[in-house]
Design an enzyme around this catalytic site. Structure first.
Site, short mmCIF file in Angstrom:
data_model
loop_
_atom_site.label_atom_id
_atom_site.label_comp_id
_atom_site.label_asym_id
_atom_site.label_seq_id
_atom_site.Cartn_x
_atom_site.Cartn_y
_atom_site.Cartn_z
N CYS A 4 -0.12 0.50 -9.17
CA CYS A 4 -1.48 -0.04 -9.08
C CYS A 4 -2.50 0.77 -9.87
CB CYS A 4 -1.91 -0.18 -7.63
SG CYS A 4 -2.23 1.39 -6.78
N HIS B 121 -4.07 2.33 -2.75
CA HIS B 121 -3.95 1.13 -3.59
C HIS B 121 -5.31 0.82 -4.20
CE1 HIS B 121 -2.14 -2.51 -5.07
NE2 HIS B 121 -3.03 -3.27 -4.45
N ASP C 44 -6.20 -8.27 -8.21
CA ASP C 44 -5.15 -7.28 -7.97
C ASP C 44 -3.93 -7.72 -8.77
OD1 ASP C 44 -3.24 -5.53 -7.09
OD2 ASP C 44 -3.52 -5.91 -4.96
#
Length: 290
Positions: free
Chosen positions: A68, A107, A122
């Site tokens: 991420c 994250h 995302d």
């Protein structure tokens, strides 16, 4: 760093002078269809970083993927270059075994504002919980996408992202009890406040995630990529292809074990990933499923 280089990498050929929702949806989907979610560097003796120039070289010039803080950090740069108003946020991933969220932000995600409306982007969660498109920040609204139905819930100062999935049907019954099969139909993914975060906020946690012997990313080598009708994943030596079948409210899972001598070929053929350093697959017990 060159925005056109990124567009060539993901196959985007449309106009990008207007930061609107349609363009964002297109770029978001192309990213997850082209750039894998993967932690292979950890298992090649390499170190993941938050240096954007290094990330660009890795993901764009070297056709690699990332986790991420690579994919979503790169995406934040893309948002900036395209003229979007965005805020980088930190989120706490849900631990199903402890039935609670991890205590630290591990994250990285981005919130984008378009015409006064906020959206969550995302491009780096991977496997069956990967968003294909941005989510509008409306509490309790079901937002169907090919992987399932996503839902943002406002809980005061915090937002929670959850997903309603379909049953995963394993083609080979011998693999039906694999720990990689996620039997939860409704799952919490992560929670986040709207506090802006910079990349330095994640450095200490990311160092722990790639060095701690208890980290799922140290215990498992992971590479996943979305496909037009599902996703594919290589976790350790287990290669899986998942076909979404919403008409029958199920997803078909085809799993097989890959011998060491074929791992590099699978990475190249299925994920377009070529590793420079020696790769050692890992698939030890950890809190991770598809």
């Amino acid at each position: 760093m060159d925005l056109r280089g990124y567009f060539n990498r993901i196959g985007f050929t449309g106009p990008y002078d207007k930061p609107d929702l349609d363009t964002l949806r297109t770029v978001h989907k192309l990213h997850v269809m082209t750039i894998p979610f993967e932690n292979l560097s950890i298992h090649c003796g390499e170190k993941n970083t938050t240096d954007l120039n290094i990330i660009y070289d890795k993901l764009v010039k070297s056709n690699r993927g990332g986790w991420c803080c690579e994919n979503n950090l790169l995406f934040s740069w893309v948002l900036k270059e395209m003229g979007y108003k965005y805020t980088t946020l930190g989120s706490k991933v849900f631990n199903k075994f402890q039935n609670d969220f991890y205590p630290v932000d591990s994250h990285l995600i981005n919130m984008v504002e378009i015409d006064g409306k906020p959206y969550i982007t995302d491009v780096s969660y991977g496997v069956s919980c990967q968003l294909w498109y941005p989510l509008e920040m409306i509490s309790g609204k079901d937002q169907p996408q090919p992987p399932g139905v996503f839902r943002l819930l406002n809980e005061g100062m915090t937002w929670v992202l959850e997903k309603t999935s379909r049953k995963q049907v394993v083609k080979d019954k011998a693999n039906a009890n694999s720990s990689l099969i996620d039997k939860r139909l409704v799952k919490k993914m992560y929670c986040f406040p709207l506090t802006p975060r910079n990349k330095e906020h994640f450095v200490e946690t990311l160092d722990c995630l790639q060095t701690s012997p208890d980290s799922r990313f140290v215990l498992k080598s992971i590479c996943s990529l979305q496909t037009p009708n599902g996703f594919r994943a290589l976790i350790g030596w287990t290669y899986s292809e998942i076909i979404y079948n919403p008409e029958e409210d199920s997803d078909m899972v085809d799993m097989k074990e890959i011998p060491d001598c074929e791992i590099e070929a699978v990475l190249k053929e299925k994920f377009n990933v070529v590793l420079v350093n020696k790769f050692t697959p890992k698939n030890k017990k950890a809190n991770y499923c598809m």
